[in-house]
Design a protein around this motif. Structure first.
Motif, mmCIF file in Angstrom:
data_model
loop_
_atom_site.group_PDB
_atom_site.id
_atom_site.type_symbol
_atom_site.label_atom_id
_atom_site.label_comp_id
_atom_site.label_asym_id
_atom_site.label_seq_id
_atom_site.Cartn_x
_atom_site.Cartn_y
_atom_site.Cartn_z
ATOM 1 N N ARG A 188 5.197 -1.608 -16.800
ATOM 2 C CA ARG A 188 4.641 -2.114 -18.053
ATOM 3 C C ARG A 188 4.308 -3.599 -17.946
ATOM 4 N NH1 ARG A 188 5.936 0.338 -22.988
ATOM 5 N NH2 ARG A 188 4.887 -1.500 -23.867
ATOM 6 N N ILE A 189 5.163 -4.357 -17.292
ATOM 7 C CA ILE A 189 4.931 -5.800 -17.164
ATOM 8 C C ILE A 189 3.723 -6.070 -16.273
ATOM 9 C CG2 ILE A 189 5.886 -7.936 -16.196
ATOM 10 C CD1 ILE A 189 8.625 -6.992 -17.251
ATOM 11 N N THR A 190 3.607 -5.368 -15.158
ATOM 12 C CA THR A 190 2.448 -5.567 -14.282
ATOM 13 C C THR A 190 1.169 -5.094 -14.973
ATOM 14 O OG1 THR A 190 2.952 -3.463 -13.156
ATOM 15 C CG2 THR A 190 3.736 -5.498 -12.121
ATOM 16 N N GLU A 191 1.278 -4.066 -15.798
ATOM 17 C CA GLU A 191 0.130 -3.614 -16.600
ATOM 18 C C GLU A 191 -0.363 -4.739 -17.496
ATOM 19 O OE1 GLU A 191 -0.054 -1.060 -20.652
ATOM 20 O OE2 GLU A 191 0.893 -0.025 -18.960
ATOM 21 N N GLN A 192 0.545 -5.411 -18.169
ATOM 22 C CA GLN A 192 0.174 -6.506 -19.057
ATOM 23 C C GLN A 192 -0.366 -7.702 -18.287
ATOM 24 O OE1 GLN A 192 3.506 -7.446 -21.570
ATOM 25 N NE2 GLN A 192 3.459 -5.495 -22.643
ATOM 26 N N ALA A 193 0.143 -7.912 -17.085
ATOM 27 C CA ALA A 193 -0.271 -9.063 -16.284
ATOM 28 C C ALA A 193 -1.572 -8.820 -15.531
ATOM 29 C CB ALA A 193 0.842 -9.427 -15.295
ATOM 30 N N GLY A 194 -2.072 -7.587 -15.530
ATOM 31 C CA GLY A 194 -3.288 -7.294 -14.795
ATOM 32 C C GLY A 194 -3.076 -7.283 -13.298
ATOM 33 N N VAL A 195 -1.891 -6.843 -12.872
ATOM 34 C CA VAL A 195 -1.532 -6.761 -11.454
ATOM 35 C C VAL A 195 -1.073 -5.334 -11.169
ATOM 36 C CG1 VAL A 195 0.074 -7.615 -9.692
ATOM 37 C CG2 VAL A 195 -0.923 -9.203 -11.335
ATOM 38 N N VAL A 196 -1.343 -4.847 -9.963
ATOM 39 C CA VAL A 196 -0.965 -3.480 -9.606
ATOM 40 C C VAL A 196 0.386 -3.486 -8.895
ATOM 41 C CG1 VAL A 196 -1.582 -1.461 -8.212
ATOM 42 C CG2 VAL A 196 -3.352 -2.726 -9.443
ATOM 43 N N LEU A 197 1.282 -2.598 -9.319
ATOM 44 C CA LEU A 197 2.583 -2.441 -8.671
ATOM 45 C C LEU A 197 2.479 -1.378 -7.580
ATOM 46 C CD1 LEU A 197 5.703 -2.745 -8.467
ATOM 47 C CD2 LEU A 197 5.855 -0.966 -10.229
ATOM 48 N N SER A 198 2.942 -1.709 -6.380
ATOM 49 C CA SER A 198 2.963 -0.742 -5.283
ATOM 50 C C SER A 198 4.392 -0.554 -4.788
ATOM 51 C CB SER A 198 2.089 -1.219 -4.118
ATOM 52 O OG SER A 198 2.246 -0.368 -2.996
ATOM 53 N N LEU A 199 4.799 0.719 -4.646
ATOM 54 C CA LEU A 199 6.080 1.054 -4.030
ATOM 55 C C LEU A 199 5.860 1.692 -2.665
ATOM 56 C CD1 LEU A 199 8.163 2.483 -7.035
ATOM 57 C CD2 LEU A 199 8.106 0.151 -6.133
ATOM 58 N N ASP A 200 4.678 1.489 -2.088
ATOM 59 C CA ASP A 200 4.388 2.003 -0.755
ATOM 60 C C ASP A 200 5.337 1.349 0.248
ATOM 61 O OD1 ASP A 200 3.041 2.094 1.977
ATOM 62 O OD2 ASP A 200 1.644 3.304 0.814
ATOM 63 N N PRO A 201 5.984 2.148 1.132
ATOM 64 C CA PRO A 201 6.946 1.566 2.071
ATOM 65 C C PRO A 201 6.330 0.704 3.169
ATOM 66 C CG PRO A 201 6.714 3.916 2.446
ATOM 67 C CD PRO A 201 5.974 3.619 1.192
ATOM 68 N N LYS A 202 5.026 0.799 3.373
ATOM 69 C CA LYS A 202 4.356 -0.061 4.357
ATOM 70 C C LYS A 202 2.955 -0.364 3.830
ATOM 71 C CE LYS A 202 4.265 -2.068 8.498
ATOM 72 N NZ LYS A 202 5.208 -3.132 8.918
ATOM 73 N N PRO A 203 2.851 -1.244 2.824
ATOM 74 C CA PRO A 203 1.561 -1.480 2.177
ATOM 75 C C PRO A 203 0.526 -2.135 3.082
ATOM 76 C CG PRO A 203 3.207 -3.031 1.375
ATOM 77 C CD PRO A 203 3.936 -2.027 2.210
ATOM 78 N N ILE A 204 0.980 -2.938 4.055
ATOM 79 C CA ILE A 204 0.070 -3.593 4.998
ATOM 80 C C ILE A 204 0.520 -3.276 6.413
ATOM 81 C CG2 ILE A 204 -0.899 -5.791 5.786
ATOM 82 C CD1 ILE A 204 -1.756 -5.078 2.975
ATOM 83 N N GLU A 205 -0.349 -2.640 7.171
ATOM 84 C CA GLU A 205 -0.019 -2.327 8.560
ATOM 85 C C GLU A 205 -0.002 -3.608 9.397
ATOM 86 O OE1 GLU A 205 0.963 0.596 9.609
ATOM 87 O OE2 GLU A 205 0.655 1.495 7.645
ATOM 88 N N GLY A 206 0.702 -3.547 10.519
ATOM 89 C CA GLY A 206 0.753 -4.694 11.418
ATOM 90 C C GLY A 206 2.078 -5.422 11.357
ATOM 91 N N ASP A 207 2.052 -6.689 11.681
ATOM 92 C CA ASP A 207 3.273 -7.479 11.827
ATOM 93 C C ASP A 207 3.756 -8.010 10.478
ATOM 94 O OD1 ASP A 207 5.383 -8.592 13.192
ATOM 95 O OD2 ASP A 207 4.285 -10.386 13.805
ATOM 96 N N TRP A 208 3.988 -7.068 9.561
ATOM 97 C CA TRP A 208 4.459 -7.417 8.220
ATOM 98 C C TRP A 208 5.612 -6.492 7.854
ATOM 99 C CZ3 TRP A 208 2.114 -11.728 6.614
ATOM 100 C CH2 TRP A 208 0.846 -12.003 7.119
ATOM 101 N N ASN A 209 6.601 -7.026 7.149
ATOM 102 C CA ASN A 209 7.726 -6.206 6.721
ATOM 103 C C ASN A 209 7.264 -5.111 5.759
ATOM 104 O OD1 ASN A 209 9.425 -8.011 8.121
ATOM 105 N ND2 ASN A 209 11.025 -7.743 6.591
ATOM 106 N N GLY A 210 7.909 -3.963 5.838
ATOM 107 C CA GLY A 210 7.685 -2.913 4.863
ATOM 108 C C GLY A 210 8.540 -3.144 3.635
ATOM 109 N N ALA A 211 8.565 -2.137 2.763
ATOM 110 C CA ALA A 211 9.343 -2.228 1.527
ATOM 111 C C ALA A 211 10.338 -1.076 1.479
ATOM 112 C CB ALA A 211 8.419 -2.187 0.305
ATOM 113 N N GLY A 212 11.608 -1.415 1.351
ATOM 114 C CA GLY A 212 12.656 -0.401 1.319
ATOM 115 C C GLY A 212 13.382 -0.370 -0.007
ATOM 116 N N CYS A 213 14.399 0.457 -0.052
ATOM 117 C CA CYS A 213 15.266 0.541 -1.226
ATOM 118 C C CYS A 213 16.693 0.712 -0.708
ATOM 119 C CB CYS A 213 14.851 1.699 -2.115
ATOM 120 S SG CYS A 213 15.202 1.436 -3.869
#
Length: 433
Positions: A284-309
């Motif tokens: 809801r907050i990202t909706e209001q801010a005009g930003v997209v929320l991603s829970l993708d575990p590897k949003p950017i391929e390459g030498d970048w950290n993924g996202a875990g839980c």
């Protein structure tokens, strides 16, 4: 908002003389009203593309949408708004709709069941589309305020059978087992997420089509060139505290545009309810801010950290004297069911669990003290004190918390391996239990 000081001479310049004919001049009273409106503290902040502004004039008031959104109805009615929240057909999408309740409630059991069109969420066929919502947990609504509430629900067929995407039902069965109840399982869940620019689906703060500098300066950083989205993180933090979610902290993550917050310690199924509600609030907050929320575990391929839980976990016997041996026995059990857990720990997790960027390889189970490259990490303090907790670093950012927390309890409390399998695993892991 900075004040703009304008002299009377500047106000008179730049307007053709005929443009003012027949129009009332801005009086000092109207100008003061404009200044007061500009300086008035705002209850909502955001990077919104849609703003409703109003000017108070001597002839009347143009109502502002923001005033209506912030309207406190409690002095005028006992009725409240309940936002029913459930999980959609993908198992990760969050859906919600509102209804009026005749008076404030203290517990989810006071709320009526409701229904929705499951054919529109991928959860039922069109010819038999009714799915029933069972209220399970309530939280204060930080968006509407007052006595209004957010309601975490799970979904059933009209005959009372849990639908396939209802993972809470199975979790509630595990947490109702007396052995599990006696162990009082605690969870601390570290939810990582990535903020994306709306139109290009590229991380917040990144040049469009390009990349920022290498990772290093961004983790827990401060500064406009290193930190992107702090207002969203802070707004979410406060909204969760208001709602009654057991949020315990937040920080900027290793990849720029990525953040983390922690929920817990929470007991049993409550941990799942709190994570799902916190995700709804963040959406809801990202909706209001005009930003997209991603829970993708590897949003950017390459030498970048993924996202875990990452999920921190302990039982009563782990927290007592001699608990370190119980922790090692739990690790042994987890090793024997490694692939069962991996298969339930989130979609796309194989892109994240590569053995790089503070992860273990998805196909290999490992554990270690203070080692963030292992499947299971044990803290230095736990080793030193001989009791404490373990951290399961395998769950992806898009995992279903009901699945993860119930699997951990089932594997470490209820499930018993054969003596042969236990001995073999102990040897492979170099565990003495």
């Amino acid at each position: 908002m900075a004040k703009m000081m304008v002299s009377p001479m500047q106000c008179q310049m730049g307007f053709p003389s005929n443009s003012l004919q027949g129009r009332p001049m801005i009086t000092s009273k109207m100008w003061n009203s404009l200044l007061l409106n500009a300086q008035r503290p705002k209850t909502r902040r955001g990077i919104s593309a849609f703003k409703v502004l109003a000017v108070k004039s001597e002839n009347g008031v143009v109502s502002r949408l923001e005033d209506l959104l912030n309207l406190d109805t409690t002095p005028f009615t006992d009725k409240i708004i309940a936002e029913y929240i459930w999980i959609g057909g993908t198992g990760i999408d969050i859906r919600s709709k509102s209804r009026t309740i005749s008076k404030p409630v203290e517990h989810a059991s006071e709320l009526p069941k409701w229904n929705y069109d499951g054919s529109s969420t991928g959860q039922a066929p069109g010819e038999d589309s009714e799915v029933i919502l069972y209220p399970q947990a309530i939280f204060k609504d930080p968006f509407r305020g007052g006595n209004n509430i957010l309601v975490i629900c799970d979904s059933y067929t009209p005959s009372g059978e849990p639908i396939p995407t209802n993972k809470r039902h199975r979790a509630s069965q595990i947490f109702s087992d007396q052995k599990v109840i006696d162990e009082v399982p605690w969870y601390g869940i570290e939810q990582e997420y990535t903020l994306l620019q709306t139109n290009v689906q590229w991380p917040l703060g990144w040049p469009v089509g390009g990349y920022p500098g290498p990772q290093g300066p961004y983790y827990c950083a401060v500064g406009a060139d290193k930190t992107f989205g702090r207002d969203i993180s802070d707004a979410h933090y406060k909204a969760c505290l208001y709602a009654g979610i057991n949020i315990s902290g937040t920080n900027g993550e290793v990849m720029p545009g990525q953040w983390e917050y922690q929920v817990g310690p929470s007991v049993g199924i409550e941990a799942g309810d709190h994570i799902w509600c916190s995700r709804y609030i963040l959406e809801r907050i990202t909706e209001q801010a005009g930003v997209v929320l991603s829970l993708d575990p590897k949003p950017i391929e390459g030498d970048w950290n993924g996202a875990g839980c990452h999920t921190n976990y302990s039982t009563k016997t782990m927290r007592e004297e001699g608990g370190y041996e119980v922790i090692k026995k739990a690790i042994l059990n987890l090793s024997l069911r490694h692939m069962d857990h991996i298969s339930a720990y989130g979609e796309g997790n194989e892109r994240r669990l590569t053995g790089k960027h503070e992860t273990a390889n998805i196909n290999t189970f490992s554990w270690g003290v203070a080692n963030r490259g292992c499947s299971i990490r044990v803290g230095r303090d736990t080793e030193k004190q001989g009791k404490g907790y373990l951290e399961d670093r395998r769950p992806a950012s898009n995992m279903d918390p009901y699945v993860v927390i119930s699997l951990l309890a089932e594997t470490t409390i209820l499930w018993q391996p054969t003596l042969e399998a236990e001995a073999r695993a102990a040897k492979e892991l170099q565990l003495q239990v």
